[in-house]
Design a protein around this motif. Structure first.
Motif, short mmCIF file in Angstrom:
data_model
loop_
_atom_site.label_atom_id
_atom_site.label_comp_id
_atom_site.label_asym_id
_atom_site.label_seq_id
_atom_site.Cartn_x
_atom_site.Cartn_y
_atom_site.Cartn_z
N VAL A 225 0.85 -1.20 0.00
CA VAL A 225 0.00 0.00 0.00
C VAL A 225 0.89 1.24 0.00
O VAL A 225 2.01 1.24 0.53
N LEU A 226 0.36 2.32 -0.59
CA LEU A 226 1.06 3.60 -0.60
C LEU A 226 0.87 4.22 0.79
O LEU A 226 -0.26 4.54 1.18
N SER A 227 1.96 4.37 1.51
CA SER A 227 1.83 4.81 2.91
C SER A 227 3.17 5.36 3.39
O SER A 227 4.20 5.13 2.78
N GLY A 228 3.11 6.07 4.50
CA GLY A 228 4.34 6.63 5.08
C GLY A 228 4.09 7.99 5.72
O GLY A 228 2.95 8.31 6.08
N LEU A 229 5.15 8.75 5.86
CA LEU A 229 5.11 10.00 6.62
C LEU A 229 5.56 11.20 5.79
O LEU A 229 6.44 11.06 4.93
N VAL A 257 -5.40 10.51 6.33
CA VAL A 257 -4.23 11.27 6.78
C VAL A 257 -4.42 11.64 8.24
O VAL A 257 -5.39 12.33 8.58
N TRP A 258 -3.55 11.18 9.09
CA TRP A 258 -3.59 11.56 10.50
C TRP A 258 -2.48 12.58 10.75
O TRP A 258 -1.42 12.55 10.08
N VAL A 259 -2.70 13.46 11.72
CA VAL A 259 -1.70 14.48 12.07
C VAL A 259 -1.12 14.12 13.43
O VAL A 259 -1.87 13.77 14.35
N VAL A 260 0.18 14.23 13.55
CA VAL A 260 0.82 14.01 14.85
C VAL A 260 1.71 15.22 15.16
O VAL A 260 2.52 15.64 14.32
N LYS A 277 13.31 17.87 18.23
CA LYS A 277 12.61 19.16 18.03
C LYS A 277 11.14 18.89 17.68
O LYS A 277 10.81 17.86 17.07
N GLU A 278 10.26 19.84 18.02
CA GLU A 278 8.85 19.67 17.68
C GLU A 278 8.69 19.65 16.15
O GLU A 278 9.33 20.45 15.45
N VAL A 279 7.83 18.78 15.69
CA VAL A 279 7.53 18.69 14.26
C VAL A 279 6.03 18.41 14.09
O VAL A 279 5.35 17.99 15.05
N LEU A 280 5.57 18.64 12.88
CA LEU A 280 4.21 18.22 12.51
C LEU A 280 4.37 17.08 11.52
O LEU A 280 5.09 17.21 10.53
N VAL A 281 3.72 15.98 11.81
CA VAL A 281 3.86 14.79 10.97
C VAL A 281 2.50 14.42 10.38
O VAL A 281 1.50 14.38 11.10
N PHE A 282 2.48 14.18 9.06
CA PHE A 282 1.31 13.56 8.45
C PHE A 282 1.61 12.07 8.29
O PHE A 282 2.64 11.70 7.69
N ALA A 283 0.74 11.25 8.82
CA ALA A 283 0.86 9.80 8.62
C ALA A 283 -0.24 9.42 7.64
O ALA A 283 -1.42 9.75 7.85
N VAL A 284 0.14 8.74 6.57
CA VAL A 284 -0.73 8.62 5.40
C VAL A 284 -0.87 7.16 4.97
O VAL A 284 0.10 6.41 4.98
N CYS A 285 -2.08 6.80 4.59
CA CYS A 285 -2.27 5.50 3.95
C CYS A 285 -3.31 5.64 2.84
O CYS A 285 -4.36 6.27 3.03
N TYR A 286 -3.02 5.06 1.70
CA TYR A 286 -3.95 5.05 0.57
C TYR A 286 -4.24 3.60 0.23
O TYR A 286 -3.31 2.81 0.05
N ALA A 291 -0.81 4.63 -8.55
CA ALA A 291 -0.94 5.81 -9.42
C ALA A 291 -2.07 6.71 -8.93
O ALA A 291 -1.89 7.93 -8.78
N SER A 292 -3.22 6.13 -8.63
CA SER A 292 -4.32 6.98 -8.15
C SER A 292 -3.99 7.53 -6.75
O SER A 292 -4.39 8.64 -6.41
N GLY A 293 -3.23 6.78 -5.98
CA GLY A 293 -2.81 7.27 -4.66
C GLY A 293 -1.91 8.49 -4.79
O GLY A 293 -2.09 9.48 -4.06
N ASN A 294 -0.97 8.43 -5.70
CA ASN A 294 -0.08 9.58 -5.87
C ASN A 294 -0.86 10.81 -6.34
O ASN A 294 -0.57 11.93 -5.93
N ARG A 295 -1.87 10.57 -7.16
CA ARG A 295 -2.71 11.71 -7.59
C ARG A 295 -3.49 12.27 -6.40
O ARG A 295 -3.55 13.48 -6.21
#
Ligand code: FAD
Length: 479
Positions: A225-229, A257-260, A277-286, A291-295
């Motif tokens: 699956v298309l996924s990651g941060l 898309v979840w936000v951490v 250091k503080e960061v904003l992370v998007f955790a994503v799964c499609y 191809a449709s995930g990247n779009r």
């Protein structure tokens, strides 16, 4: 051994003679562990180290018969009873002090039917057990995001994760369940058999019996699956969050898309100067093709200038365990949670101001994106009532040193209070800490009174009370 003393449902303790214990032990296919005996500490130790309780006895079940015998034993002697699945619940109701603990953690079999696309799952199975078995056949059921979580508690409270916007909650995918009732009887619950009990199992938690087997619907997923941060600098968090709001509003069901908000762990793909250091992370799964995930990801990828984008094709089962290293058992944890329909700029202001002063390096605020298929189910169709929420926030405080406890909990409570005006008032039952008993009606919402009536039918004596408890309607104090 002379006698053992176990906590009574009426308060106080009940003494049981050695003959009674020996006779009970003999009936079991699994084992009975008393304090200091093998398996006792393993069974009483759960994910949240804040919970350090000592049951009087533990039944380590091997099958439905053991569960039934343990329930009957507890009922006959009027014992306080706890039920442990994966042992992940933050409130720690899986373990009782001095009572009888039904430990299901050794019942972990998973049987997939790839033709019908269904799964039979025992109540001690973890998400990893289920996913690994199902993925061998290219199948999955929506579960949560941490692979050591128990399927049982997660499903009985609702259960959402990367697949839920597409395929619904874990409980929405239940086909049937075998349930040991408070009478110690085995009932099958499905849309056609004991359908009222089946309804209650969709979010009503452990209030109605002990599930000895779950049958789930499965879907074609992955195995890649298309996924990651995507990791963003914290300095522009509010602006990025405003962009996220737009992306989330237009996201197809396949995209979650979840936000951490947290301090960056020392991950190899992050520059060393960002670590800690503080960061904003998007955790994503499609959940469809690459191809449709990247779009679908283009609008998210257009936001700001990320520090890292490590989204790519990977095995679904690997993504399901990607957060395990941050969520290991054994730390002290305290949570506060809200549901939101919308995310406002004011809310982002509060979240970022608190995230700028996290009490410990392991604390985090996450916003889970729900909606999609979850929300296309009527509120009264299942016990789980939060069909209007689009986001679930969990303020997750976590520490190793007891000296950090007070300020971690205070920080979580203050953040919870300040964000409350933006929230629905409802709460996901599986995210409630031990001290939120007054919030239980908000967890069951509009379905509370129906659950209370079913409690009268299935557990009038409230034997199953160590949970986010629905009291039998007749027992409730007058309003
Ligand atoms: P346990 O603590 O063993 O059980 C919880 C309660 O469920 C028990 O007290 C009992 O009342 C009841 N119960 C358990 N087994 C049975 C049974 N067989 N029959 C009847 N009652 C039973 N939730 C999500 O929805 N999505 C997530 O992504 C998610 N991520 C999480 C990540 C972490 C690190 C943690 C700690 C929790 C997460 N959760 C998530 C919450 C999770 O759903 C709950 O903690 C859930 O209760 C865990 O189930 P368990 O079986 O492991 O818990």
């Amino acid at each position: 051994m002379t006698e053992i003393r176990l906590a009574s449902l009426q308060g106080g303790a009940i003494a049981l003679g050695s003959d009674t214990i020996a006779a009970f032990r003999q009936t079991l296919r699994g084992s009975l562990s008393l304090p200091q005996e093998p398996g006792y500490d393993e069974a009483r130790t759960i994910w949240n180290a804040m919970i350090d309780r000592h049951p009087g006895a533990v039944v380590r079940c091997r099958g439905a018969a053991d569960i039934a015998r343990a329930v009957r034993f507890a009922r006959e002697h009027g014992l306080i009873l706890a039920v442990r699945g994966g042992g992940h619940n933050i409130a720690g109701n899986a373990v009782c002090e001095d009572g009888l603990l039904i430990d299901l953690s050794q019942m972990r079999s998973v049987r997939i039917d790839p033709v019908v696309r269904s799964a039979r799952v025992e109540p001690g199975a973890t998400l990893a057990d289920f996913d690994r078995e199902a993925q061998a056949f290219g199948l999955a059921t929506p579960l949560g995001i941490n692979s050591t979580t128990g399927v049982a508690g997660l499903t009985l409270g609702g259960g959402f994760g990367w697949l839920s916007r597409k395929f619904g909650l874990a409980c929405d995918n239940l086909i049937s369940a075998d349930v040991i009732t408070a009478e110690g009887e085995l009932l099958q619950a499905s849309a056609t058999e004991n359908s009222d009990l089946f309804w209650a199992l969709h979010g009503g938690g452990g209030n109605f019996g002990v599930v000895s087997s779950f049958e789930f619907r499965q879907h074609s997923v992955g195995p890649m699956v298309l996924s990651g941060l995507i990791v963003h600098p914290f300095a522009r968090a509010k602006e990025i969050l405003a962009g996220y709001r737009e992306v989330a509003a237009r996201a197809p069901d396949e995209l979650t898309v979840w936000v951490v908000l947290r301090q960056a762990p020392p991950l190899p793909f992050l520059p060393p100067e960002v670590h800690g250091k503080e960061v904003l992370v998007f955790a994503v799964c499609y959940t469809d093709d690459e191809a449709s995930g990247n779009r679908a990801l283009e609008p998210l990828r257009a936001l700001g200038q990320p520090i890292a984008d490590v989204i790519g094709m990977q095995p679904y089962a690997a993504w399901q365990s990607a957060f395990d290293p941050l969520l290991t058992p054994g730390a002290y944890n305290y949570w506060k949670s809200h549901n939101f329909v919308e995310l406002s700029d004011d809310l982002f202001g509060i979240l970022t101001s608190y995230a700028a002063r996290l009490p410990t390096p392991e604390c985090e605020v996450f916003i889970g994106q729900v909606g999609g298929a979850i929300n296309r189910v009527a509120v009264d169709a299942t016990a789980y009532p939060h069909r209007g929420a689009n986001f679930v926030m969990n303020v997750h405080t976590r520490w190793r040193d007891r000296a950090d406890e007070r300020r971690s909990i205070d920080w979580a409570r203050q953040l919870f209070t300040e964000t409350a005006p933006h929230a629905t008032g409802g709460v996901y039952v599986n995210f409630m800490p031990e001290d939120e008993t007054e919030r239980v009606p908000s967890a069951y919402g509009a379905n509370y009174s129906r659950l209370a009536a079913l409690k009268v039918k299935y557990d009038p004596g409230n034997l199953f009370r160590l949970n986010q408890n629905v009291q039998p309607a007749a027992e409730r104090p007058a309003a």
